[in-house]
Design a protein around this motif. Structure first.
Motif, PDB file in Angstrom:
ATOM      1  N   GLY A 122       0.728  -1.464  -0.007  1.00  0.00           N
ATOM      2  CA  GLY A 122       0.098  -0.216  -0.009  1.00  0.00           C
ATOM      3  C   GLY A 122       0.602   0.878  -0.162  1.00  0.00           C
ATOM      4  N   VAL A 123       0.374   2.331  -0.783  1.00  0.00           N
ATOM      5  CA  VAL A 123       1.128   3.557  -0.464  1.00  0.00           C
ATOM      6  C   VAL A 123      -0.267   5.262  -0.178  1.00  0.00           C
ATOM      7  CG1 VAL A 123       2.341   5.528  -1.993  1.00  0.00           C
ATOM      8  CG2 VAL A 123       2.475   3.357  -1.913  1.00  0.00           C
ATOM      9  N   PHE A 124       0.118   4.883   0.387  1.00  0.00           N
ATOM     10  CA  PHE A 124      -0.387   6.172   1.177  1.00  0.00           C
ATOM     11  C   PHE A 124      -0.394   7.951   1.386  1.00  0.00           C
ATOM     12  CE2 PHE A 124      -1.639   2.479   2.994  1.00  0.00           C
ATOM     13  CZ  PHE A 124      -2.961   1.947   3.060  1.00  0.00           C
ATOM     14  N   LYS A 125      -1.216   8.632   1.038  1.00  0.00           N
ATOM     15  CA  LYS A 125      -0.551  10.290   1.725  1.00  0.00           C
ATOM     16  C   LYS A 125      -0.496  10.826   2.799  1.00  0.00           C
ATOM     17  CE  LYS A 125       0.094  14.147  -0.311  1.00  0.00           C
ATOM     18  NZ  LYS A 125       1.100  14.307  -1.305  1.00  0.00           N
ATOM     19  N   ASN A 126      -1.301   9.852   3.832  1.00  0.00           N
ATOM     20  CA  ASN A 126      -1.829  10.188   5.172  1.00  0.00           C
ATOM     21  C   ASN A 126      -1.458   8.950   5.935  1.00  0.00           C
ATOM     22  OD1 ASN A 126      -3.336   9.876   8.136  1.00  0.00           O
ATOM     23  ND2 ASN A 126      -4.662  11.383   6.365  1.00  0.00           N
ATOM     24  N   LEU A 127      -0.320   9.571   7.255  1.00  0.00           N
ATOM     25  CA  LEU A 127      -0.228   8.436   8.069  1.00  0.00           C
ATOM     26  C   LEU A 127      -0.697   7.868   8.662  1.00  0.00           C
ATOM     27  CD1 LEU A 127       2.528   6.569   9.329  1.00  0.00           C
ATOM     28  CD2 LEU A 127       2.274   8.801  11.020  1.00  0.00           C
ATOM     29  N   ASP A 128      -2.037   8.725   8.539  1.00  0.00           N
ATOM     30  CA  ASP A 128      -2.876   7.209   9.960  1.00  0.00           C
ATOM     31  C   ASP A 128      -3.858   6.307   9.293  1.00  0.00           C
ATOM     32  OD1 ASP A 128      -2.878   8.932  11.873  1.00  0.00           O
ATOM     33  OD2 ASP A 128      -4.002  10.250  11.517  1.00  0.00           O
ATOM     34  N   ASN A 129      -3.967   6.699   8.049  1.00  0.00           N
ATOM     35  CA  ASN A 129      -4.335   5.455   7.036  1.00  0.00           C
ATOM     36  C   ASN A 129      -3.780   4.682   6.566  1.00  0.00           C
ATOM     37  OD1 ASN A 129      -6.662   7.029   6.531  1.00  0.00           O
ATOM     38  ND2 ASN A 129      -6.008   8.008   4.471  1.00  0.00           N
ATOM     39  N   ALA A 130      -2.267   4.846   6.608  1.00  0.00           N
ATOM     40  CA  ALA A 130      -1.311   3.640   6.842  1.00  0.00           C
ATOM     41  C   ALA A 130      -1.636   2.727   7.861  1.00  0.00           C
ATOM     42  CB  ALA A 130       0.307   4.712   6.325  1.00  0.00           C
ATOM     43  N   ASN A 131      -1.099   3.427   9.011  1.00  0.00           N
ATOM     44  CA  ASN A 131      -1.116   2.956  10.296  1.00  0.00           C
ATOM     45  C   ASN A 131      -2.548   1.476  10.287  1.00  0.00           C
ATOM     46  OD1 ASN A 131       1.178   3.543  11.605  1.00  0.00           O
ATOM     47  ND2 ASN A 131       0.405   5.369  12.001  1.00  0.00           N
TER      48      ASN A 131
END
Length: 145
Positions: A46-55
């Motif tokens: 996965g690649v996310f712009k937002n750290l919370d979404n990545a977590n």
């Protein structure tokens, strides 16, 4: 006029022959250099712009790190330097219905540090063991990247 035409055609054919021989020689060298590189294959899920979404997404994974590049947070579940282990991980993630992208990088320090784990990964057959070896390699990746 015929002499000039023959001369031009001869020059074109000679130039084409030299170009072909040059390309053939260069192509062999490029392939040899590519095989000599110390490639590291990252299994990115996965690649996310937002750290919370990545977590939130990473919580679902048994082995994982969140690796920031530029303005993106990448969720990586494993890495390897060995082509056989790469194929093993491809099959493992396909069996577990996990979509991934293989990102290739070159880093001599990381390559040398995780090299000892490659044999463990080759011998591992159980899911828990594979995930533990992957997590150890990911921790080393984070430390030296």
């Amino acid at each position: 006029m015929k002499k000039y035409f023959k001369l031009i055609i001869g020059a074109i054919l000679l130039g084409a022959l030299f170009a072909y021989l040059f390309y053939k020689d260069i192509n062999k060298e490029v392939i040899a250099l590519e095989k000599e590189k110390d490639n590291i294959y990252l299994f990115q899920v996965g690649v996310f712009k937002n750290l919370d979404n990545a977590n939130n997404y990473a919580k679902q994974m048994a082995s994982k790190i969140i690796y920031q590049t530029d303005d993106f947070y990448r969720v990586i579940v494993c890495l390897t330097t060995d082509d056989d282990n790469k194929e093993k991980l491809i099959n493992y993630y396909k069996e577990n219905n996990l979509n991934y992208y293989i990102k290739q990088i070159n880093n001599q320090t990381i390559f040398n540090k995780i090299n000892k784990y490659e044999e463990l990964l080759k011998k591992s057959t159980k899911e828990k063991a594979i995930n533990e070896v992957c997590q150890n390699m990911l921790n080393i990746f984070l430390t030296y990247s």
